[in-house]
Design a protein around this motif. Structure first.
Motif, PDB file in Angstrom:
ATOM      1  N   SER A   1      16.105  33.952  26.077  1.00 14.04           N
ATOM      2  CA  SER A   1      15.295  32.740  25.952  1.00 14.04           C
ATOM      3  C   SER A   1      13.798  33.091  25.971  1.00 14.04           C
ATOM      4  CB  SER A   1      15.636  31.770  27.085  1.00 14.04           C
ATOM      5  OG  SER A   1      14.823  30.641  27.034  1.00 14.04           O
ATOM      6  N   ALA A   2      13.417  33.983  26.884  1.00 15.79           N
ATOM      7  CA  ALA A   2      12.014  34.404  26.971  1.00 15.79           C
ATOM      8  C   ALA A   2      11.588  35.169  25.722  1.00 15.79           C
ATOM      9  CB  ALA A   2      11.791  35.255  28.217  1.00 15.79           C
ATOM     10  N   LEU A   3      12.459  36.047  25.228  1.00 16.45           N
ATOM     11  CA  LEU A   3      12.132  36.833  24.033  1.00 16.45           C
ATOM     12  C   LEU A   3      11.926  35.957  22.803  1.00 16.45           C
ATOM     13  CD1 LEU A   3      14.644  39.775  24.503  1.00 16.45           C
ATOM     14  CD2 LEU A   3      12.159  40.008  24.412  1.00 16.45           C
ATOM     15  N   GLN A   4      12.558  34.787  22.797  1.00 16.86           N
ATOM     16  CA  GLN A   4      12.452  33.895  21.645  1.00 16.86           C
ATOM     17  C   GLN A   4      11.395  32.808  21.834  1.00 16.86           C
ATOM     18  OE1 GLN A   4      16.450  32.489  21.116  1.00 16.86           O
ATOM     19  NE2 GLN A   4      17.213  34.497  20.517  1.00 16.86           N
ATOM     20  N   HIS A   5      10.802  32.728  23.017  1.00 17.95           N
ATOM     21  CA  HIS A   5       9.822  31.669  23.264  1.00 17.95           C
ATOM     22  C   HIS A   5       8.574  31.919  22.412  1.00 17.95           C
ATOM     23  CE1 HIS A   5       6.972  29.053  25.291  1.00 17.95           C
ATOM     24  NE2 HIS A   5       8.027  28.405  25.757  1.00 17.95           N
ATOM     25  N   PRO A   6       8.042  30.854  21.764  1.00 20.54           N
ATOM     26  CA  PRO A   6       6.888  31.041  20.873  1.00 20.54           C
ATOM     27  C   PRO A   6       5.661  31.671  21.532  1.00 20.54           C
ATOM     28  CG  PRO A   6       7.760  28.800  20.692  1.00 20.54           C
ATOM     29  CD  PRO A   6       8.512  29.478  21.785  1.00 20.54           C
ATOM     30  N   GLN A   7       5.467  31.434  22.833  1.00 18.36           N
ATOM     31  CA  GLN A   7       4.282  32.000  23.495  1.00 18.36           C
ATOM     32  C   GLN A   7       4.509  33.425  23.985  1.00 18.36           C
ATOM     33  OE1 GLN A   7       3.721  28.704  26.302  1.00 18.36           O
ATOM     34  NE2 GLN A   7       1.759  28.295  25.305  1.00 18.36           N
ATOM     35  N   LEU A   8       5.753  33.895  23.946  1.00 17.47           N
ATOM     36  CA  LEU A   8       6.046  35.239  24.453  1.00 17.47           C
ATOM     37  C   LEU A   8       6.586  36.197  23.396  1.00 17.47           C
ATOM     38  CD1 LEU A   8       7.861  34.375  27.839  1.00 17.47           C
ATOM     39  CD2 LEU A   8       5.411  34.704  27.427  1.00 17.47           C
ATOM     40  N   CYS A   9       7.114  35.676  22.315  1.00 20.99           N
ATOM     41  CA  CYS A   9       7.861  36.504  21.365  1.00 20.99           C
ATOM     42  C   CYS A   9       7.045  37.634  20.732  1.00 20.99           C
ATOM     43  CB  CYS A   9       8.526  35.648  20.300  1.00 20.99           C
ATOM     44  SG  CYS A   9       7.376  34.764  19.226  1.00 20.99           S
ATOM     45  N   THR A  10       5.737  37.542  20.738  1.00 18.43           N
ATOM     46  CA  THR A  10       4.909  38.603  20.151  1.00 18.43           C
ATOM     47  C   THR A  10       4.308  39.527  21.207  1.00 18.43           C
ATOM     48  OG1 THR A  10       2.944  37.196  20.182  1.00 18.43           O
ATOM     49  CG2 THR A  10       4.293  37.145  18.181  1.00 18.43           C
ATOM     50  N   LEU A  11       4.615  39.276  22.470  1.00 17.72           N
ATOM     51  CA  LEU A  11       4.004  40.046  23.571  1.00 17.72           C
ATOM     52  C   LEU A  11       4.848  41.263  23.930  1.00 17.72           C
ATOM     53  CD1 LEU A  11       2.963  37.150  25.986  1.00 17.72           C
ATOM     54  CD2 LEU A  11       1.610  38.255  24.194  1.00 17.72           C
ATOM     55  N   PRO A  12       4.208  42.271  24.521  1.00 20.22           N
ATOM     56  CA  PRO A  12       4.996  43.394  25.040  1.00 20.22           C
ATOM     57  C   PRO A  12       5.819  42.962  26.244  1.00 20.22           C
ATOM     58  CG  PRO A  12       2.638  43.713  25.477  1.00 20.22           C
ATOM     59  CD  PRO A  12       2.779  42.456  24.679  1.00 20.22           C
ATOM     60  N   PHE A  13       7.060  43.426  26.306  1.00 25.60           N
ATOM     61  CA  PHE A  13       7.977  43.155  27.408  1.00 25.60           C
ATOM     62  C   PHE A  13       8.292  44.451  28.133  1.00 25.60           C
ATOM     63  CE2 PHE A  13       8.759  39.037  25.736  1.00 25.60           C
ATOM     64  CZ  PHE A  13       9.540  38.322  26.635  1.00 25.60           C
ATOM     65  N   LEU A  14       8.296  44.387  29.462  1.00 26.27           N
ATOM     66  CA  LEU A  14       8.825  45.467  30.290  1.00 26.27           C
ATOM     67  C   LEU A  14      10.049  44.896  30.975  1.00 26.27           C
ATOM     68  CD1 LEU A  14       8.786  48.162  31.890  1.00 26.27           C
ATOM     69  CD2 LEU A  14       7.322  47.011  33.546  1.00 26.27           C
ATOM     70  N   ILE A  15      11.195  45.501  30.757  1.00 25.43           N
ATOM     71  CA  ILE A  15      12.421  45.064  31.418  1.00 25.43           C
ATOM     72  C   ILE A  15      12.728  46.102  32.483  1.00 25.43           C
ATOM     73  CG2 ILE A  15      14.849  44.477  31.137  1.00 25.43           C
ATOM     74  CD1 ILE A  15      14.108  43.861  28.151  1.00 25.43           C
ATOM     75  N   LEU A  16      12.645  45.675  33.737  1.00 25.95           N
ATOM     76  CA  LEU A  16      12.810  46.579  34.868  1.00 25.95           C
ATOM     77  C   LEU A  16      14.199  46.401  35.472  1.00 25.95           C
ATOM     78  CD1 LEU A  16      11.479  48.581  36.882  1.00 25.95           C
ATOM     79  CD2 LEU A  16      10.905  46.583  38.258  1.00 25.95           C
ATOM     80  N   ALA A  17      15.029  47.432  35.382  1.00 22.43           N
ATOM     81  CA  ALA A  17      16.354  47.426  36.003  1.00 22.43           C
ATOM     82  C   ALA A  17      16.171  47.841  37.455  1.00 22.43           C
ATOM     83  CB  ALA A  17      17.305  48.362  35.257  1.00 22.43           C
ATOM     84  N   ASN A  18      15.982  46.867  38.315  1.00 18.52           N
ATOM     85  CA  ASN A  18      15.649  47.097  39.722  1.00 18.52           C
ATOM     86  C   ASN A  18      16.913  47.385  40.545  1.00 18.52           C
ATOM     87  OD1 ASN A  18      13.831  47.302  41.799  1.00 18.52           O
ATOM     88  ND2 ASN A  18      13.667  45.122  42.158  1.00 18.52           N
ATOM     89  N   HIS A  19      16.693  47.766  41.787  1.00 21.61           N
ATOM     90  CA  HIS A  19      17.757  48.039  42.767  1.00 21.61           C
ATOM     91  C   HIS A  19      18.635  49.214  42.337  1.00 21.61           C
ATOM     92  CE1 HIS A  19      17.281  43.563  43.984  1.00 21.61           C
ATOM     93  NE2 HIS A  19      16.413  44.318  44.627  1.00 21.61           N
ATOM     94  N   GLN A  20      18.039  50.199  41.716  1.00 21.97           N
ATOM     95  CA  GLN A  20      18.782  51.386  41.315  1.00 21.97           C
ATOM     96  C   GLN A  20      19.268  52.204  42.506  1.00 21.97           C
ATOM     97  OE1 GLN A  20      19.606  52.676  38.022  1.00 21.97           O
ATOM     98  NE2 GLN A  20      19.298  50.490  37.672  1.00 21.97           N
ATOM     99  N   ASP A  21      18.720  51.928  43.687  1.00 19.71           N
ATOM    100  CA  ASP A  21      19.120  52.671  44.890  1.00 19.71           C
ATOM    101  C   ASP A  21      20.397  52.116  45.519  1.00 19.71           C
ATOM    102  OD1 ASP A  21      17.664  50.343  45.434  1.00 19.71           O
ATOM    103  OD2 ASP A  21      17.040  51.067  47.403  1.00 19.71           O
ATOM    104  N   LYS A  22      20.895  50.983  45.051  1.00 22.21           N
ATOM    105  CA  LYS A  22      22.118  50.389  45.611  1.00 22.21           C
ATOM    106  C   LYS A  22      23.348  51.058  45.002  1.00 22.21           C
ATOM    107  CE  LYS A  22      20.204  45.882  46.740  1.00 22.21           C
ATOM    108  NZ  LYS A  22      20.336  44.422  46.536  1.00 22.21           N
ATOM    109  N   PRO A  23      24.418  51.186  45.812  1.00 33.95           N
ATOM    110  CA  PRO A  23      25.642  51.843  45.303  1.00 33.95           C
ATOM    111  C   PRO A  23      26.238  51.163  44.066  1.00 33.95           C
ATOM    112  CG  PRO A  23      25.757  51.515  47.685  1.00 33.95           C
ATOM    113  CD  PRO A  23      24.536  50.820  47.209  1.00 33.95           C
ATOM    114  N   ALA A  24      26.157  49.846  43.980  1.00 31.21           N
ATOM    115  CA  ALA A  24      26.750  49.112  42.857  1.00 31.21           C
ATOM    116  C   ALA A  24      25.850  49.034  41.632  1.00 31.21           C
ATOM    117  CB  ALA A  24      27.138  47.709  43.312  1.00 31.21           C
ATOM    118  N   ALA A  25      24.717  49.705  41.676  1.00 31.03           N
ATOM    119  CA  ALA A  25      23.746  49.597  40.568  1.00 31.03           C
ATOM    120  C   ALA A  25      24.322  50.180  39.276  1.00 31.03           C
ATOM    121  CB  ALA A  25      22.462  50.318  40.934  1.00 31.03           C
ATOM    122  N   ARG A  26      24.069  49.471  38.204  1.00 32.03           N
ATOM    123  CA  ARG A  26      24.440  49.960  36.883  1.00 32.03           C
ATOM    124  C   ARG A  26      23.299  50.830  36.360  1.00 32.03           C
ATOM    125  NH1 ARG A  26      25.917  45.058  37.937  1.00 32.03           N
ATOM    126  NH2 ARG A  26      27.934  44.230  37.342  1.00 32.03           N
TER     127      ARG A  26
END
Length: 153
Positions: free
Chosen positions: A122-147
């Motif tokens: 939804s954010a990637l398709q929003h008119p005010q955001l679709c042309t902006l740089p995105f950083l997608i942060l996969a957080n909680h990598q220290d947890k055992p169940a982290a993907r």
């Protein structure tokens, strides 16, 4: 003895060069919006970037704004709360943003990952955001169940 006229700006320039450095040039500022589901780690991320304590962090209700000082710039980050009651208002805070940070809890349930995926799309398709740089942060990598980043992608 001969006298010579010199402009005031030249004198000021020479004075600053010889005597004092003057104030440093201002760092550019960038407005960034930080979004993600509740518990993804948005507040913890910003607190760490600002060298603040992360002991007693509570979920953000509404939004908060933090200035994150970097070596060559300042990021003015609007962190938007991730609760269902708040997400519907996210788009009201997008105007003027120059970048987006989407924080994802990589150890969350499949159901929550699907909700996060929907919000991200939804954010990637929003008119005010679709042309902006995105950083997608996969957080909680220290947890055992982290993907892994590959699994999340």
């Amino acid at each position: 003895m001969s006298l010579r006229c010199v402009s005031v700006s030249r004198v000021t320039h020479c004075f600053r060069t010889l005597c004092c450095k003057g104030p440093p040039p201002p760092r550019p500022e960038y407005d960034v919006v930080c979004i993600g589901l509740t518990g993804s780690g948005k507040t913890s991320l910003l607190s760490r970037l600002c060298s603040e304590a992360t002991d007693n962090i509570v979920p953000t209700t509404g939004f908060s704004i933090k200035a994150v000082p970097l070596q060559n710039a300042i990021l003015n980050v609007k962190e938007l709360g991730g609760a269902d009651s708040i997400k519907k208002y996210w788009s009201r805070y997008y105007q003027g943003s120059q970048g987006v940070v989407f924080v994802l809890d990589s150890a969350s349930s499949e159901e929550d990952l699907e909700v996060a995926r929907t919000e991200l799309h939804s954010a990637l398709q929003h008119p005010q955001l679709c042309t902006l740089p995105f950083l997608i942060l996969a957080n909680h990598q220290d947890k055992p169940a982290a993907r892994s980043v590959q699994e999340v992608t």
